[in-house]
Design a protein around this motif. Sequence first.
Motif, mmCIF file in Angstrom:
data_model
loop_
_atom_site.group_PDB
_atom_site.id
_atom_site.type_symbol
_atom_site.label_atom_id
_atom_site.label_comp_id
_atom_site.label_asym_id
_atom_site.label_seq_id
_atom_site.Cartn_x
_atom_site.Cartn_y
_atom_site.Cartn_z
ATOM 1 N N CYS A 94 0.846 -1.196 0.000
ATOM 2 C CA CYS A 94 0.000 0.000 0.000
ATOM 3 C C CYS A 94 0.880 1.244 0.000
ATOM 4 C CB CYS A 94 -0.975 0.005 1.172
ATOM 5 S SG CYS A 94 -0.227 0.221 2.796
ATOM 6 N N THR A 100 -0.856 10.294 3.610
ATOM 7 C CA THR A 100 -1.329 8.967 4.003
ATOM 8 C C THR A 100 -1.168 8.709 5.488
ATOM 9 O OG1 THR A 100 0.817 7.892 3.617
ATOM 10 C CG2 THR A 100 -0.672 8.092 1.725
ATOM 11 N N LYS A 115 -0.904 -2.096 13.745
ATOM 12 C CA LYS A 115 0.076 -1.440 12.881
ATOM 13 C C LYS A 115 1.436 -1.485 13.560
ATOM 14 C CE LYS A 115 -0.153 3.050 12.582
ATOM 15 N NZ LYS A 115 -0.631 4.383 12.164
ATOM 16 N N VAL A 146 -5.229 -0.164 15.210
ATOM 17 C CA VAL A 146 -5.770 0.453 13.998
ATOM 18 C C VAL A 146 -7.256 0.707 14.230
ATOM 19 C CG1 VAL A 146 -6.325 0.086 11.565
ATOM 20 C CG2 VAL A 146 -4.094 -0.605 12.453
ATOM 21 N N TYR A 150 -10.770 1.121 6.662
ATOM 22 C CA TYR A 150 -9.711 1.277 5.662
ATOM 23 C C TYR A 150 -10.212 0.810 4.304
ATOM 24 C CZ TYR A 150 -5.961 2.600 8.848
ATOM 25 O OH TYR A 150 -5.161 3.283 9.744
ATOM 26 N N PHE A 188 -10.034 5.843 6.169
ATOM 27 C CA PHE A 188 -8.765 6.027 5.463
ATOM 28 C C PHE A 188 -8.876 5.394 4.087
ATOM 29 C CE2 PHE A 188 -4.923 3.932 3.983
ATOM 30 C CZ PHE A 188 -4.022 4.983 3.929
ATOM 31 N N SER A 208 -13.195 -3.074 8.091
ATOM 32 C CA SER A 208 -13.797 -2.281 9.159
ATOM 33 C C SER A 208 -14.181 -3.187 10.315
ATOM 34 C CB SER A 208 -15.030 -1.524 8.654
ATOM 35 O OG SER A 208 -15.956 -2.415 8.040
#
Length: 350
Positions: A94, A100, A115, A146, A150, A188, A208
């Motif tokens: 990614c 970002t 993360k 997190v 996303y 995000f 999610s």
Amino acid sequence: MAAASENGTSDISTESVVVDDDVKFGFQRPEMYTETLTGSVNPYGRHVFLCYKSHEEWPARVESSDSDPLPKRLAGAIKDRKNDIAVKTMLTICESGDGTGLSDGDVLIFPDLIKYRGLEESNIDSFVEDVLVNGKPWSAGTGEPVTGSYVFVCAHNSRDKRCGVCGPVLIEKFNEEIGVKGLKDEVFVGACSHVGGHKYAGNLIIYSKVQEEKVSGHWYGYVTPNDVADLLDQHIKKGEIIERIWRGEMGVPPVEKAEKVVEQTLPNGNDLKENAKDEKENTGGCCQGANGFSCCRVDNSEAKKDGKKSTYKFDFFTRKWEQHEIYTAAAVVGAVATVAVAYSLYKRTR
């Protein structure tokens, strides 16, 4: 309007090139909506995203490029240890950089919602050993939670032109709608590398959190800018799957999803419906093999598909039981007759 060159001829305008790309590779291409999407996702149980450079910089095979040692080294380490990793794990690159909030070497893990920062070539082996093989916190880094949803949009232009044309447009539209709806701190959106199914571009995956601390990972294909508002309002906000562009989800074999029309909503939405998936899960358990998910339950699927087989089995045993009763009765009558004859002979001899 086309720009005029010094010799008086007209150059192709940038606008006409964009239109041409959209017709050939974008949302107007003839192959849009020509194939069934449901069931087009291979089963997997964990998704690792390595943040690395901009999508414009990725080579076609970024996970095996000699000029990009970090993703190549991580991909190789995961492949080498695949027999030791209990959950089938996907690796995707990614985008990192400005806007970002992510840097090269950051790693996002779903459904773990963790993360890690600072992955380097020198500590890849410990990351794979600790986190992916043993399921423990990484000894060389600190895990950060997190939060939010996303959305990863495939924009891997060097791998396939269709994703390269559709992806950036979708990302721009998502960011626009997120700003309008005030979701900047909740959703995000970023570019990702090839995830499979270029022909379904625009391709995206939404991760999610849902009820009971579980995480859903849903894949969508043939997504256009007109679908972005619905994905935010229906899927992310209400938890409702948008069936017409839905490809599949994390952790569920495609054959199970292809057998039914998707009618359920996500657990974090309203009016959750019982569906065929729930019925199937209640018939048996599912086990994990060394290389990922492998379903080990045995059910009466053939009998379910063919009612006549079930009826036949029932009638067969019924007939068997009736025959058993007849034989028993005959045996009793025969025994009584034998006793009577024997007694009669006994009387005559006296």
